[in-house]
Design a protein around this motif. Structure first.
Motif, short mmCIF file in Angstrom:
data_model
loop_
_atom_site.label_atom_id
_atom_site.label_comp_id
_atom_site.label_asym_id
_atom_site.label_seq_id
_atom_site.Cartn_x
_atom_site.Cartn_y
_atom_site.Cartn_z
N TYR A 109 -5.67 9.92 -14.61
CA TYR A 109 -4.96 8.85 -13.95
C TYR A 109 -4.02 9.59 -13.00
N ALA A 110 -3.77 10.83 -13.13
CA ALA A 110 -2.48 10.93 -12.06
C ALA A 110 -2.80 10.65 -10.79
N VAL A 111 -2.23 10.24 -10.00
CA VAL A 111 -2.19 10.03 -8.70
C VAL A 111 -1.62 10.58 -7.84
N VAL A 112 -1.79 10.55 -6.02
CA VAL A 112 -1.35 11.59 -5.23
C VAL A 112 -0.54 12.44 -5.73
N GLN A 113 0.58 11.51 -5.41
CA GLN A 113 1.78 12.13 -5.77
C GLN A 113 2.25 13.16 -6.82
N VAL A 114 2.32 12.68 -8.11
CA VAL A 114 2.14 13.24 -9.38
C VAL A 114 0.74 14.87 -8.81
N ALA A 115 -0.26 14.66 -8.60
CA ALA A 115 -0.80 16.10 -7.90
C ALA A 115 -0.39 16.27 -7.22
N ILE A 116 0.74 16.37 -5.93
CA ILE A 116 1.58 17.09 -5.56
C ILE A 116 2.52 18.29 -5.82
N ALA A 117 2.85 17.04 -6.81
CA ALA A 117 4.32 17.85 -7.52
C ALA A 117 3.46 18.80 -8.41
N ARG A 118 2.13 18.71 -9.27
CA ARG A 118 1.74 19.69 -10.13
C ARG A 118 1.34 21.23 -9.47
N ASN A 119 1.47 21.26 -8.64
CA ASN A 119 1.66 22.55 -7.12
C ASN A 119 2.79 23.72 -7.94
N ILE A 120 3.90 22.74 -8.46
CA ILE A 120 5.48 23.47 -8.55
C ILE A 120 5.34 23.71 -10.25
N ASN A 121 5.86 24.55 -11.12
CA ASN A 121 5.81 24.50 -12.16
C ASN A 121 7.12 25.76 -12.30
N PHE A 122 7.75 25.93 -13.61
CA PHE A 122 8.57 27.50 -13.63
C PHE A 122 8.08 28.34 -14.39
N GLU A 123 7.08 28.63 -14.51
CA GLU A 123 5.84 29.59 -13.59
C GLU A 123 5.32 29.79 -12.74
N GLN A 124 4.80 29.27 -11.78
CA GLN A 124 4.51 29.85 -11.12
C GLN A 124 4.64 28.34 -9.67
N SER A 125 4.47 29.03 -8.44
CA SER A 125 4.10 27.96 -7.29
C SER A 125 3.61 28.30 -6.03
N ASP A 126 3.02 27.17 -6.23
CA ASP A 126 1.28 27.27 -5.14
C ASP A 126 1.53 26.38 -4.24
N TRP A 127 2.75 27.02 -3.01
CA TRP A 127 3.00 26.81 -1.60
C TRP A 127 1.84 26.40 -0.75
N PHE A 150 0.50 -1.43 -0.12
CA PHE A 150 0.25 -0.02 -0.31
C PHE A 150 0.88 1.40 -0.06
N LEU A 151 1.65 0.79 1.05
CA LEU A 151 2.92 2.42 0.88
C LEU A 151 3.57 2.58 -0.29
N SER A 152 4.12 1.36 -0.55
CA SER A 152 4.96 1.94 -2.24
C SER A 152 3.73 2.13 -3.26
N GLN A 153 2.70 1.55 -3.25
CA GLN A 153 1.49 2.59 -3.98
C GLN A 153 1.31 4.19 -3.79
N TRP A 154 1.27 4.40 -2.90
CA TRP A 154 1.12 5.13 -2.13
C TRP A 154 2.06 6.38 -2.96
N ASP A 155 2.81 6.34 -2.15
CA ASP A 155 4.09 6.99 -2.22
C ASP A 155 4.79 7.33 -4.11
N SER A 156 4.09 6.34 -4.72
CA SER A 156 4.80 5.87 -6.61
C SER A 156 4.55 7.37 -6.71
N PHE A 157 5.91 7.87 -7.32
CA PHE A 157 5.55 8.76 -8.83
C PHE A 157 6.34 9.31 -9.69
N PHE A 158 7.37 8.22 -9.66
CA PHE A 158 7.99 8.28 -11.15
C PHE A 158 7.91 7.11 -11.95
N TRP A 159 6.95 6.37 -11.44
CA TRP A 159 6.51 5.21 -12.49
C TRP A 159 5.20 6.12 -13.58
N PRO A 160 4.25 6.46 -12.27
CA PRO A 160 3.03 7.05 -12.37
C PRO A 160 3.20 8.34 -13.71
#
Length: 263
Positions: free
Chosen positions: A210-228, A191-201
């Motif tokens: 099909y975005a998972v939690v870790q991918v959704a978290i990373a999308r708050n940061i980009n080159f234009e602006q950061s939603d801290w 469960f934790l392996s999949q919950w924390d998975s980022f690279f493979w998704p």
């Protein structure tokens, strides 16, 4: 120990508190470290409201589907493999077991490209199958089940065979009911392996659908602006949801690691 605990907990506490600050005040009290760094002057839930009004609930749903499905199928596959290694004698058994052990020592990055080529050939990209199937078989879980099943006296198996039980019946009705600590530990690890998975998704399912939690978290940061605020709020939710199963099964986790011979 208290000093070490403070060093570890302090950044996590700041992360939780920062998610409750308005966007404009998140980094304001950091320059001069003091009580204002840890105690916000104003508390707001705007970051969490914006989080749940966006795509994050879909990411939580996707991660839950992927993690729960991996646990369900992974327990069956890995337990059957561990039972075979523990009970049966067949040609090439030791070599296969060495390969199983080597599989969880290999960095995942080393097999990403051939794995992606295979998934693409199956037509599984941007699909739940791409996120679930490659993670079902796990060398570490097979090892844990093998160690536990090997510790069960063979008299149990022989008595059942004398009574006419099939090997599948013995696995399901004798071996598995005895292995609850290993089942709990394996479930938690998968469960934790999949919950924390980022690279493979990111590689196999880059579609927002099909975005998972870790991918959704990373999308708050980009080159234009950061939603801290969104980053901290989503991180806190991910940590909280991932901590719940660990707290429920941590005693089984420790017991299984000890009995499995990792010590």
């Amino acid at each position: 120990m208290s000093v070490l605990a403070f060093v570890v907990v302090c950044p996590l506490a700041w992360l939780a508190i920062a998610s409750l600050r308005p966007q404009s005040e998140i980094f304001q009290p950091i320059a001069d470290f003091g009580w204002g760094t840890l105690i916000p002057s104003r508390i707001t839930l705007d970051n969490y409201r914006a989080l749940w009004a966006g795509e994050f609930p879909l990411a939580v749903k996707n991660s839950t589907i992927v993690a729960v499905s991996t646990v369900a199928f992974g327990l069956i596959v890995n337990a059957l493999a561990g039972f075979a290694f523990a009970v049966f004698d067949f040609r090439g058994k030791n070599l296969l077991f060495v390969l199983v052990i080597a599989s969880f020592m290999m960095p995942f990055e080393a097999i990403v490209m051939p794995l992606y080529v295979m998934i693409r050939a199956f037509g599984w990209t941007n699909n739940y199958k791409a996120l679930i199937v490659p993670e079902i078989a796990n060398g570490m879980i097979i090892f844990l089940f093998r160690q536990f099943f090997a510790s069960i006296p063979k008299d149990f198996y022989e008595a059942a065979r004398v009574d006419g039980a099939s090997w599948l019946y013995i696995w399901a009705r004798i071996a598995m009911p005895l292995s609850w600590p290993t089942i709990a530990t394996s479930s938690l690890m998968l469960f934790l392996s999949q919950w924390d998975s980022f690279f493979w998704p990111v590689v196999a399912a880059s579609s927002p659908e099909y975005a998972v939690v870790q991918v959704a978290i990373a999308r708050n940061i980009n080159f234009e602006q950061s939603d801290w605020g969104g980053l901290f709020a989503s991180t806190n939710v991910a940590i909280l949801l991932g901590t719940i199963p660990f707290l429920l099964m941590q005693r089984f986790y420790i017991r299984s690691l000890i009995s499995g011979g990792i010590k």
